[in-house]
Design an enzyme around this catalytic site. Structure first.
Site: not given
Length: 242
Positions: A168, A60, A56-58
């Site tokens: 995003r 998120t 997961l993105d930082k």
């Protein structure tokens, strides 16, 4: 001492946690000064090594799954590659988005300047598909930009592919960027949420991960809450009743 992460699921092969917004999955050159990582925190919390199977993105939050041995990690990787994983997210986006739809918009591969220095930069855009469903809307009596009010939508997102920053970038493509997105979003809306709601995070959360269990083959569904800051926005807008 770090607070323990919320464990959503655990058996002898897998462990899943609810990753907070702002926490990296593992060490990265992108944030070389960062010292906290989900991988190390989970390892220390359960007392054994864990193997990341997705990321997961930082910014998120939400469901983050680890394998507990290399063989299980390999099997989960094959399940992801086969497209047998269903992922759901909740997001707050700018404006009134359509009630639902399918975004089929290819995305160019995002390369990291350091770790991907030798990668080709002339690759064709990759297939990227996202399904979305509008769950609720709100209009706030707060001027933003050239408008006298601010409109937002709560959206359920289901990516059918797994491109970097896909959700995003797809929301930006629709001109409904996710609130709190400092890379693809709108500064004036991010500032509104900081100033009026003390919300400093990306309003994107992985709320459900479904896949066949890599060992037993049984259906596995792991769900996560959106986190305190996100939940406070849902309450403030009266969306919790919906």
């Amino acid at each position: 001492m770090d607070e323990p992460l919320e464990i959503l699921y655990r058996d002898e092969w897998l462990v899943a946690v609810n990753k907070p917004s702002g926490l990296l999955v593992h060490r990265s050159w992108i944030d070389k000064d960062e010292t906290r990582f989900a991988l190390q925190l989970v390892r220390d919390q359960i007392g054994q090594y864990v193997y990341p199977v997705h990321r997961l993105d930082k910014p998120t939050s939400g469901v983050l799954l680890f394998a507990l041995d290399p063989e299980t990690a390999r099997k989960v990787g094959e399940i992801f590659e086969a497209g047998s994983v269903r992922k759901e997210y909740l997001a707050v986006v700018r404006g009134y988005i359509d009630e639902g739809g399918r975004i089929d918009y290819p995305l160019k591969e995002l390369l990291d300047k350091m770790t991907d220095a030798k990668a080709r930069t002339d690759k064709e855009a990759q297939e990227a598909v996202t399904l979305f469903e509008r769950l609720a809307t709100v209009e706030l009596p707060i001027p933003v930009g050239r408008y006298q009010t601010a409109r937002y939508s709560l959206v359920r997102l289901r990516p059918e592919t797994g491109r970097k920053h896909q959700l995003r970038r797809h929301m930006k493509h629709l001109l409904h960027p996710i609130v709190g997105d400092t890379k693809y979003g709108r500064t004036e809306h991010n500032n509104l949420f900081r100033e009026h709601f003390a919300c400093h995070r990306l309003l994107l959360a992985s709320t459900k991960l479904e896949l066949p269990h890599p060992v037993t083959g049984e259906p596995l569904c792991i769900e996560a809450s959106v986190g305190e800051a996100f939940a406070s926005i849902i309450t403030a807008f009266g969306w919790d009743a919906e």
